[in-house]
Design a protein around this motif. Structure first.
Motif, PDB file in Angstrom:
ATOM      1  N   ASN A   1      48.413 -54.047 -48.355  1.00 38.56           N
ATOM      2  CA  ASN A   1      47.300 -54.127 -49.295  1.00 38.56           C
ATOM      3  C   ASN A   1      46.015 -54.433 -48.531  1.00 38.56           C
ATOM      4  O   ASN A   1      46.008 -54.597 -47.308  1.00 38.56           O
ATOM      5  CB  ASN A   1      47.582 -55.170 -50.384  1.00 38.56           C
ATOM      6  N   ILE A   2      44.913 -54.563 -49.258  1.00 44.31           N
ATOM      7  CA  ILE A   2      43.606 -54.747 -48.626  1.00 44.31           C
ATOM      8  C   ILE A   2      43.549 -56.029 -47.810  1.00 44.31           C
ATOM      9  O   ILE A   2      42.958 -56.069 -46.728  1.00 44.31           O
ATOM     10  CB  ILE A   2      42.479 -54.717 -49.687  1.00 44.31           C
ATOM     11  N   PHE A   3      44.195 -57.085 -48.300  1.00 46.27           N
ATOM     12  CA  PHE A   3      44.179 -58.354 -47.574  1.00 46.27           C
ATOM     13  C   PHE A   3      44.980 -58.257 -46.270  1.00 46.27           C
ATOM     14  O   PHE A   3      44.579 -58.795 -45.249  1.00 46.27           O
ATOM     15  CB  PHE A   3      44.732 -59.473 -48.459  1.00 46.27           C
ATOM     16  N   ASN A   4      46.108 -57.564 -46.333  1.00 46.73           N
ATOM     17  CA  ASN A   4      46.904 -57.369 -45.115  1.00 46.73           C
ATOM     18  C   ASN A   4      46.152 -56.534 -44.083  1.00 46.73           C
ATOM     19  O   ASN A   4      46.226 -56.798 -42.879  1.00 46.73           O
ATOM     20  CB  ASN A   4      48.230 -56.693 -45.446  1.00 46.73           C
ATOM     21  N   ARG A   5      45.427 -55.531 -44.577  1.00 44.16           N
ATOM     22  CA  ARG A   5      44.637 -54.696 -43.662  1.00 44.16           C
ATOM     23  C   ARG A   5      43.539 -55.520 -42.991  1.00 44.16           C
ATOM     24  O   ARG A   5      43.255 -55.348 -41.798  1.00 44.16           O
ATOM     25  CB  ARG A   5      44.024 -53.526 -44.422  1.00 44.16           C
ATOM     26  N   MET A   6      42.930 -56.425 -43.749  1.00 46.23           N
ATOM     27  CA  MET A   6      41.894 -57.282 -43.184  1.00 46.23           C
ATOM     28  C   MET A   6      42.495 -58.232 -42.147  1.00 46.23           C
ATOM     29  O   MET A   6      41.903 -58.475 -41.085  1.00 46.23           O
ATOM     30  CB  MET A   6      41.201 -58.055 -44.310  1.00 46.23           C
ATOM     31  N   ASP A   7      43.681 -58.772 -42.446  1.00 45.04           N
ATOM     32  CA  ASP A   7      44.381 -59.615 -41.473  1.00 45.04           C
ATOM     33  C   ASP A   7      44.652 -58.849 -40.177  1.00 45.04           C
ATOM     34  O   ASP A   7      44.453 -59.372 -39.072  1.00 45.04           O
ATOM     35  CB  ASP A   7      45.721 -60.094 -42.049  1.00 45.04           C
ATOM     36  N   ASN A   8      45.121 -57.624 -40.319  1.00 42.78           N
ATOM     37  CA  ASN A   8      45.460 -56.830 -39.142  1.00 42.78           C
ATOM     38  C   ASN A   8      44.220 -56.456 -38.331  1.00 42.78           C
ATOM     39  O   ASN A   8      44.270 -56.366 -37.096  1.00 42.78           O
ATOM     40  CB  ASN A   8      46.234 -55.577 -39.546  1.00 42.78           C
ATOM     41  N   TRP A   9      43.098 -56.249 -39.026  1.00 38.82           N
ATOM     42  CA  TRP A   9      41.848 -55.963 -38.320  1.00 38.82           C
ATOM     43  C   TRP A   9      41.413 -57.177 -37.512  1.00 38.82           C
ATOM     44  O   TRP A   9      41.031 -57.054 -36.338  1.00 38.82           O
ATOM     45  CB  TRP A   9      40.758 -55.572 -39.313  1.00 38.82           C
ATOM     46  N   LEU A  10      41.485 -58.367 -38.125  1.00 36.71           N
ATOM     47  CA  LEU A  10      41.140 -59.594 -37.403  1.00 36.71           C
ATOM     48  C   LEU A  10      42.100 -59.813 -36.222  1.00 36.71           C
ATOM     49  O   LEU A  10      41.687 -60.242 -35.145  1.00 36.71           O
ATOM     50  CB  LEU A  10      41.197 -60.794 -38.343  1.00 36.71           C
ATOM     51  N   HIS A  11      43.370 -59.495 -36.447  1.00 40.72           N
ATOM     52  CA  HIS A  11      44.366 -59.636 -35.379  1.00 40.72           C
ATOM     53  C   HIS A  11      44.026 -58.737 -34.195  1.00 40.72           C
ATOM     54  O   HIS A  11      44.230 -59.120 -33.027  1.00 40.72           O
ATOM     55  CB  HIS A  11      45.752 -59.295 -35.927  1.00 40.72           C
ATOM     56  N   SER A  12      43.520 -57.552 -34.468  1.00 39.02           N
ATOM     57  CA  SER A  12      43.150 -56.632 -33.385  1.00 39.02           C
ATOM     58  C   SER A  12      42.006 -57.179 -32.543  1.00 39.02           C
ATOM     59  O   SER A  12      41.856 -56.810 -31.376  1.00 39.02           O
ATOM     60  CB  SER A  12      42.778 -55.260 -33.957  1.00 39.02           C
ATOM     61  N   LYS A  13      41.207 -58.080 -33.119  1.00 37.12           N
ATOM     62  CA  LYS A  13      40.090 -58.681 -32.399  1.00 37.12           C
ATOM     63  C   LYS A  13      40.497 -59.952 -31.661  1.00 37.12           C
ATOM     64  O   LYS A  13      39.943 -60.276 -30.610  1.00 37.12           O
ATOM     65  CB  LYS A  13      38.946 -59.001 -33.376  1.00 37.12           C
ATOM     66  N   ASN A  14      41.456 -60.684 -32.222  1.00 38.66           N
ATOM     67  CA  ASN A  14      41.897 -61.932 -31.599  1.00 38.66           C
ATOM     68  C   ASN A  14      43.362 -62.162 -31.953  1.00 38.66           C
ATOM     69  O   ASN A  14      43.685 -62.606 -33.050  1.00 38.66           O
ATOM     70  CB  ASN A  14      41.042 -63.104 -32.086  1.00 38.66           C
ATOM     71  N   LYS A  15      44.242 -61.863 -31.013  1.00 31.04           N
ATOM     72  CA  LYS A  15      45.683 -61.927 -31.254  1.00 31.04           C
ATOM     73  C   LYS A  15      46.247 -63.343 -31.126  1.00 31.04           C
ATOM     74  O   LYS A  15      47.419 -63.570 -31.426  1.00 31.04           O
ATOM     75  CB  LYS A  15      46.420 -60.984 -30.299  1.00 31.04           C
ATOM     76  N   THR A  16      45.434 -64.293 -30.684  1.00 27.48           N
ATOM     77  CA  THR A  16      45.897 -65.665 -30.535  1.00 27.48           C
ATOM     78  C   THR A  16      45.832 -66.436 -31.840  1.00 27.48           C
ATOM     79  O   THR A  16      46.715 -67.243 -32.144  1.00 27.48           O
ATOM     80  CB  THR A  16      45.071 -66.412 -29.468  1.00 27.48           C
ATOM     81  N   HIS A  17      44.787 -66.188 -32.621  1.00 30.68           N
ATOM     82  CA  HIS A  17      44.562 -67.004 -33.806  1.00 30.68           C
ATOM     83  C   HIS A  17      44.738 -66.265 -35.134  1.00 30.68           C
ATOM     84  O   HIS A  17      45.086 -66.889 -36.144  1.00 30.68           O
ATOM     85  CB  HIS A  17      43.160 -67.618 -33.755  1.00 30.68           C
ATOM     86  N   PHE A  18      44.500 -64.967 -35.170  1.00 33.36           N
ATOM     87  CA  PHE A  18      44.526 -64.238 -36.434  1.00 33.36           C
ATOM     88  C   PHE A  18      45.779 -63.375 -36.560  1.00 33.36           C
ATOM     89  O   PHE A  18      46.290 -62.856 -35.566  1.00 33.36           O
ATOM     90  CB  PHE A  18      43.278 -63.361 -36.577  1.00 33.36           C
ATOM     91  N   GLY A  19      46.252 -63.234 -37.793  1.00 34.99           N
ATOM     92  CA  GLY A  19      47.429 -62.422 -38.050  1.00 34.99           C
ATOM     93  C   GLY A  19      48.329 -63.078 -39.074  1.00 34.99           C
ATOM     94  O   GLY A  19      47.995 -64.103 -39.665  1.00 34.99           O
ATOM     95  N   PHE A  20      49.496 -62.511 -39.258  1.00 33.37           N
ATOM     96  CA  PHE A  20      50.389 -62.881 -40.353  1.00 33.37           C
ATOM     97  C   PHE A  20      51.321 -64.031 -39.995  1.00 33.37           C
ATOM     98  O   PHE A  20      51.293 -65.095 -40.606  1.00 33.37           O
ATOM     99  CB  PHE A  20      51.191 -61.644 -40.750  1.00 33.37           C
ATOM    100  N   PHE A  21      52.171 -63.853 -38.993  1.00 30.39           N
ATOM    101  CA  PHE A  21      53.195 -64.844 -38.666  1.00 30.39           C
ATOM    102  C   PHE A  21      53.110 -65.270 -37.208  1.00 30.39           C
ATOM    103  O   PHE A  21      52.889 -64.441 -36.310  1.00 30.39           O
ATOM    104  CB  PHE A  21      54.600 -64.279 -38.933  1.00 30.39           C
TER     105      PHE A  21
END
Length: 230
Positions: A197-217
């Motif tokens: 969904n849109i929120f998951n896509r936003m999480d994944n976009w943030l994860h692509s910018k910073n894999k240490t702090h942003f993402g799902f699990f």
């Protein structure tokens, strides 16, 4: 308010066990990633906290010959296990009832977040692990839109898994240092559902910018320090 929510997993299993035929390894599991992360060998005693039906443990035993144990809070889940080569029982993660310094390798996938007593459950993990032993743990990441939407659902009473918290890297580092764990590895995984969904896509976009702090699990491997004086 959230701390008063009951653990919803017992009810979840009771409600859905007849519906979700593939749910939580009822038809088997592939534990290759756990075997790799923990370097599991035949000589190891392996422990799954929140084992459900024991599918991961069955696969580990089959592929490595290790002696495997597991606990789950749901009698329904444990009762579905038919593999006599693994040792499962109904127990709470705050009181596993195993002796101190018993397990070489431990894993727990998406379980420790279902209690407000974070220190107590990781303290129990520390107690049952052998000095130098390894644990592979996954928990939800606090820096995600999933954390925000989950908390809204808990407030509205529409989150059907009861209490569930999320963690930050800083919180975990502070907790593990106090307990006597060393963080061997740490990373955050993105959402991997086919149609996020849109929120998951936003999480994944943030994860692509910073894999240490942003993402799902959060995925982490811990080592119990030797002679830490705890």
């Amino acid at each position: 308010m959230f701390k008063k929510l009951e653990n919803g997993w017992i009810k979840y299993w009771n409600d859905r066990v007849g519906q979700d035929k593939d749910y939580y390894d009822k038809k088997g599991a592939n534990a290759d990633f756990i075997i790799k992360y923990l370097a599991i060998q035949k000589k190891d005693k392996v422990f799954d906290i929140g084992c459900a039906t024991g599918g991961m443990l069955s696969d580990i035993t089959l592929k490595t010959g290790a002696t495997c144990y597991g606990i789950d809070i749901s009698p329904v889940a444990v009762g579905l296990n038919k593999d006599t080569t693994i040792k499962l029982k109904v127990a709470d993660m705050e009181n596993t009832t195993y002796p101190p310094n018993f397990f070489d390798k431990v894993f727990s996938l998406g379980v420790f977040e279902h209690t407000p007593h974070s220190f107590e459950v990781f303290q129990e993990l520390h107690r049952v692990m052998k000095p130098g032993g390894l644990a592979f743990i996954t928990v939800p990441n606090k820096f995600s839109f999933f954390h925000l939407t989950k908390n809204i659902k808990m407030l509205l009473g529409t989150w059907d898994l009861g209490y569930e918290k999320s963690f930050s890297k800083f919180e975990l580092e502070k907790l593990f240092k106090k307990l006597g764990f060393e963080i061997v590895s740490y990373h955050v995984e993105p959402h991997t559902v086919a149609k996020p969904n849109i929120f998951n896509r936003m999480d994944n976009w943030l994860h692509s910018k910073n894999k240490t702090h942003f993402g799902f699990f959060i995925y982490m491997i811990l080592r119990k320090k030797v002679n830490d004086g705890y």
